[in-house]
Write a protein that holds these residues in place. Structure first.
Motif, PDB file in Angstrom:
ATOM      1  N   ILE A 187      29.612  35.278  48.731  1.00  0.00           N
ATOM      2  CA  ILE A 187      31.114  34.958  48.592  1.00  0.00           C
ATOM      3  C   ILE A 187      32.032  36.389  48.878  1.00  0.00           C
ATOM      4  O   ILE A 187      31.515  37.417  48.562  1.00  0.00           O
ATOM      5  CB  ILE A 187      31.585  34.759  47.040  1.00  0.00           C
ATOM      6  N   GLY A 188      32.967  36.090  49.721  1.00  0.00           N
ATOM      7  CA  GLY A 188      33.817  37.157  50.253  1.00  0.00           C
ATOM      8  C   GLY A 188      34.497  37.869  49.311  1.00  0.00           C
ATOM      9  O   GLY A 188      34.558  37.631  48.004  1.00  0.00           O
ATOM     10  N   ASP A 189      35.566  38.608  49.637  1.00  0.00           N
ATOM     11  CA  ASP A 189      36.638  39.327  48.688  1.00  0.00           C
ATOM     12  C   ASP A 189      37.753  38.283  48.399  1.00  0.00           C
ATOM     13  O   ASP A 189      38.175  37.897  49.371  1.00  0.00           O
ATOM     14  CB  ASP A 189      36.981  40.636  49.301  1.00  0.00           C
ATOM     15  N   ASN A 190      38.346  38.730  47.411  1.00  0.00           N
ATOM     16  CA  ASN A 190      39.506  38.017  46.636  1.00  0.00           C
ATOM     17  C   ASN A 190      39.413  36.318  46.801  1.00  0.00           C
ATOM     18  O   ASN A 190      40.207  35.784  47.407  1.00  0.00           O
ATOM     19  CB  ASN A 190      40.825  38.363  47.905  1.00  0.00           C
ATOM     20  N   VAL A 191      38.552  36.053  46.169  1.00  0.00           N
ATOM     21  CA  VAL A 191      38.159  34.507  46.481  1.00  0.00           C
ATOM     22  C   VAL A 191      38.310  34.127  44.803  1.00  0.00           C
ATOM     23  O   VAL A 191      37.838  34.523  43.958  1.00  0.00           O
ATOM     24  CB  VAL A 191      36.438  34.301  46.543  1.00  0.00           C
ATOM     25  N   TYR A 192      39.105  32.797  44.675  1.00  0.00           N
ATOM     26  CA  TYR A 192      39.522  32.181  43.488  1.00  0.00           C
ATOM     27  C   TYR A 192      38.518  31.006  43.447  1.00  0.00           C
ATOM     28  O   TYR A 192      38.677  30.209  44.414  1.00  0.00           O
ATOM     29  CB  TYR A 192      40.649  31.809  43.368  1.00  0.00           C
ATOM     30  N   ILE A 193      37.669  30.849  42.290  1.00  0.00           N
ATOM     31  CA  ILE A 193      36.582  29.603  42.255  1.00  0.00           C
ATOM     32  C   ILE A 193      37.067  28.971  41.015  1.00  0.00           C
ATOM     33  O   ILE A 193      37.095  29.348  40.020  1.00  0.00           O
ATOM     34  CB  ILE A 193      35.111  30.047  42.291  1.00  0.00           C
ATOM     35  N   GLY A 194      37.797  27.603  41.186  1.00  0.00           N
ATOM     36  CA  GLY A 194      38.296  26.983  40.128  1.00  0.00           C
ATOM     37  C   GLY A 194      37.329  26.267  39.080  1.00  0.00           C
ATOM     38  O   GLY A 194      36.158  26.514  39.646  1.00  0.00           O
TER      39      GLY A 194
ATOM     40  N   ALA B  87      35.376  21.104  43.112  1.00  0.00           N
ATOM     41  CA  ALA B  87      35.062  21.081  44.582  1.00  0.00           C
ATOM     42  C   ALA B  87      33.617  21.409  44.632  1.00  0.00           C
ATOM     43  O   ALA B  87      32.846  21.885  43.744  1.00  0.00           O
ATOM     44  CB  ALA B  87      35.825  21.972  45.353  1.00  0.00           C
ATOM     45  N   VAL B  88      32.939  20.406  45.378  1.00  0.00           N
ATOM     46  CA  VAL B  88      31.546  20.748  45.800  1.00  0.00           C
ATOM     47  C   VAL B  88      31.358  21.335  47.229  1.00  0.00           C
ATOM     48  O   VAL B  88      31.576  20.609  48.275  1.00  0.00           O
ATOM     49  CB  VAL B  88      30.722  19.628  45.942  1.00  0.00           C
ATOM     50  N   VAL B  89      31.094  22.534  47.267  1.00  0.00           N
ATOM     51  CA  VAL B  89      30.970  23.305  48.517  1.00  0.00           C
ATOM     52  C   VAL B  89      29.694  23.272  49.158  1.00  0.00           C
ATOM     53  O   VAL B  89      28.786  23.784  48.711  1.00  0.00           O
ATOM     54  CB  VAL B  89      31.548  24.767  48.472  1.00  0.00           C
ATOM     55  N   VAL B  90      29.517  22.487  50.291  1.00  0.00           N
ATOM     56  CA  VAL B  90      28.201  22.409  50.946  1.00  0.00           C
ATOM     57  C   VAL B  90      28.115  22.951  52.414  1.00  0.00           C
ATOM     58  O   VAL B  90      27.113  23.130  53.144  1.00  0.00           O
ATOM     59  CB  VAL B  90      27.759  20.919  51.115  1.00  0.00           C
ATOM     60  N   LYS B  91      29.413  23.323  52.929  1.00  0.00           N
ATOM     61  CA  LYS B  91      29.601  24.116  54.123  1.00  0.00           C
ATOM     62  C   LYS B  91      30.245  25.430  54.210  1.00  0.00           C
ATOM     63  O   LYS B  91      30.937  25.468  53.176  1.00  0.00           O
ATOM     64  CB  LYS B  91      30.297  22.839  55.199  1.00  0.00           C
ATOM     65  N   ASP B  92      30.078  26.297  55.264  1.00  0.00           N
ATOM     66  CA  ASP B  92      30.806  27.327  55.067  1.00  0.00           C
ATOM     67  C   ASP B  92      32.320  27.338  55.046  1.00  0.00           C
ATOM     68  O   ASP B  92      32.828  26.278  55.665  1.00  0.00           O
ATOM     69  CB  ASP B  92      30.523  28.170  56.246  1.00  0.00           C
TER      70      ASP B  92
ATOM     71  N   ALA C 289      21.001  27.503  44.366  1.00  0.00           N
ATOM     72  CA  ALA C 289      20.230  27.176  45.431  1.00  0.00           C
ATOM     73  C   ALA C 289      19.038  26.719  44.761  1.00  0.00           C
ATOM     74  O   ALA C 289      18.265  27.325  43.976  1.00  0.00           O
ATOM     75  CB  ALA C 289      19.957  28.479  46.190  1.00  0.00           C
ATOM     76  N   ASN C 290      18.281  25.624  45.420  1.00  0.00           N
ATOM     77  CA  ASN C 290      16.962  25.190  45.328  1.00  0.00           C
ATOM     78  C   ASN C 290      15.888  25.766  45.881  1.00  0.00           C
ATOM     79  O   ASN C 290      14.746  26.105  45.494  1.00  0.00           O
ATOM     80  CB  ASN C 290      17.057  23.551  45.222  1.00  0.00           C
ATOM     81  N   GLU C 291      16.331  26.017  47.297  1.00  0.00           N
ATOM     82  CA  GLU C 291      15.475  26.762  48.103  1.00  0.00           C
ATOM     83  C   GLU C 291      16.306  27.746  48.692  1.00  0.00           C
ATOM     84  O   GLU C 291      17.203  27.738  49.360  1.00  0.00           O
ATOM     85  CB  GLU C 291      14.923  25.662  49.178  1.00  0.00           C
ATOM     86  N   GLY C 292      15.563  28.884  48.812  1.00  0.00           N
ATOM     87  CA  GLY C 292      16.272  30.059  49.608  1.00  0.00           C
ATOM     88  C   GLY C 292      17.270  30.770  48.943  1.00  0.00           C
ATOM     89  O   GLY C 292      17.285  30.851  47.673  1.00  0.00           O
ATOM     90  N   LYS C 293      18.246  31.156  49.601  1.00  0.00           N
ATOM     91  CA  LYS C 293      19.218  32.027  49.139  1.00  0.00           C
ATOM     92  C   LYS C 293      20.483  31.283  48.670  1.00  0.00           C
ATOM     93  O   LYS C 293      20.711  30.163  49.211  1.00  0.00           O
ATOM     94  CB  LYS C 293      19.904  33.038  50.295  1.00  0.00           C
ATOM     95  N   ALA C 294      21.313  31.899  47.697  1.00  0.00           N
ATOM     96  CA  ALA C 294      22.485  31.315  47.213  1.00  0.00           C
ATOM     97  C   ALA C 294      23.783  31.712  48.021  1.00  0.00           C
ATOM     98  O   ALA C 294      23.595  32.263  49.172  1.00  0.00           O
ATOM     99  CB  ALA C 294      22.556  31.412  45.967  1.00  0.00           C
ATOM    100  N   ALA C 295      25.037  31.339  47.889  1.00  0.00           N
ATOM    101  CA  ALA C 295      25.981  31.393  48.356  1.00  0.00           C
ATOM    102  C   ALA C 295      26.392  32.917  48.604  1.00  0.00           C
ATOM    103  O   ALA C 295      26.032  33.850  47.670  1.00  0.00           O
ATOM    104  CB  ALA C 295      27.299  30.985  47.795  1.00  0.00           C
TER     105      ALA C 295
ATOM    106  N   VAL D 268      25.783  28.892  51.519  1.00  0.00           N
ATOM    107  CA  VAL D 268      26.926  28.864  52.209  1.00  0.00           C
ATOM    108  C   VAL D 268      27.783  30.187  52.124  1.00  0.00           C
ATOM    109  O   VAL D 268      27.496  30.934  51.333  1.00  0.00           O
ATOM    110  CB  VAL D 268      27.769  27.615  51.398  1.00  0.00           C
ATOM    111  N   ILE D 269      28.485  30.622  53.164  1.00  0.00           N
ATOM    112  CA  ILE D 269      29.423  31.463  53.185  1.00  0.00           C
ATOM    113  C   ILE D 269      30.829  31.400  53.101  1.00  0.00           C
ATOM    114  O   ILE D 269      31.191  30.483  53.590  1.00  0.00           O
ATOM    115  CB  ILE D 269      29.182  32.213  54.721  1.00  0.00           C
ATOM    116  N   ILE D 270      31.211  32.077  51.961  1.00  0.00           N
ATOM    117  CA  ILE D 270      32.660  31.931  51.662  1.00  0.00           C
ATOM    118  C   ILE D 270      33.257  33.052  52.371  1.00  0.00           C
ATOM    119  O   ILE D 270      33.175  34.141  51.750  1.00  0.00           O
ATOM    120  CB  ILE D 270      32.972  31.646  50.135  1.00  0.00           C
ATOM    121  N   GLY D 271      34.576  32.952  52.985  1.00  0.00           N
ATOM    122  CA  GLY D 271      35.345  33.734  53.578  1.00  0.00           C
ATOM    123  C   GLY D 271      36.098  34.674  52.702  1.00  0.00           C
ATOM    124  O   GLY D 271      36.024  34.344  51.226  1.00  0.00           O
ATOM    125  N   ASP D 272      37.021  35.621  53.050  1.00  0.00           N
ATOM    126  CA  ASP D 272      37.808  36.566  52.272  1.00  0.00           C
ATOM    127  C   ASP D 272      39.027  35.627  52.001  1.00  0.00           C
ATOM    128  O   ASP D 272      39.474  34.866  53.042  1.00  0.00           O
ATOM    129  CB  ASP D 272      38.282  37.915  53.052  1.00  0.00           C
TER     130      ASP D 272
END
Length: 187
Positions: A124-131, A152-157, A116-122, A140-144
């Motif tokens: 991340i929910g439970d049981n998440v695999y980030i490649g 991937a570049v994640v810019v949206k929930d 995050a350049n400004e404010g909060k970073a992501a 961004v909010i990453i669900g369970d």
């Protein structure tokens, strides 16, 4: 013996991480052996101690963590909120903003950036695999039970149970939620 050295909550966090790496219950001998032969587990081990303990053991842990960070290019600040069962695969080149929140049973792959350049970073929910080579940009909010594909570049929930890939990341499936999360820690 461990209660004499570590607080119970710190030990439980380390035990959950050890379970994710080995599928075995932790013992003092196994835990220290794993820190010698698996640099990813060693990093999480010293990260947990540095973040949760006080006094001389925390100072020692921070010193070792600093050396491991420099050696492997892992930058996960001790202020980062991390749940049970953190698994770092091929631990090299991971950068996490201290405002990020990482849930239980999460996998972080090589060259991951949670920033995050400004404010909060992501969050991340439970049981998440980030490649490998994934960027999570800003708040961004990453669900369970989410799988984020390589590069991937994640810019949206991202909603629960989704698989996303691409630049920018798009939902490609809801078929196999959290499929790469092995040996999940059960509280």
């Amino acid at each position: 013996m461990v209660d004499f050295i570590l607080r119970e909550d710190t030990y439980k966090l380390i035990a959950s991480d050890y379970w994710r790496y080995t599928g075995r219950n932790v013992s003092l001998f196994r835990m220290f052996r794993a820190t010698l032969f698996n640099h990813c587990f060693a990093y999480t081990f010293w990260l947990r101690i540095a973040a949760n303990e006080k006094g001389i053991i925390a100072k020692i842990a921070r010193n070792i963590l600093y050396k491991l960070s420099r050696q492997y290019g892992l930058q996960i600040p001790i202020e980062t909120s991390i749940g049970y069962g953190l698994y770092i695969g091929h631990g090299i080149g991971i950068v996490v903003n201290p405002t990020a929140k990482i849930g239980n049973n999460c996998n972080l792959s090589q060259f991951t950036t949670i920033g995050a350049n400004e404010g909060k970073a992501a969050v991340i929910g439970d049981n998440v695999y980030i490649g490998p080579s994934v960027c999570l940009v800003e708040n961004v909010i990453i669900g369970d039970n989410v799988t984020i594909g390589a590069g991937a570049v994640v810019v949206k929930d991202v909603p629960d149970d989704a698989t996303v890939a691409g630049v920018p990341a798009k939902i490609i499936s809801y078929k196999s939620p959290g499929r790469y999360i092995n040996r999940r820690w059960q509280k």
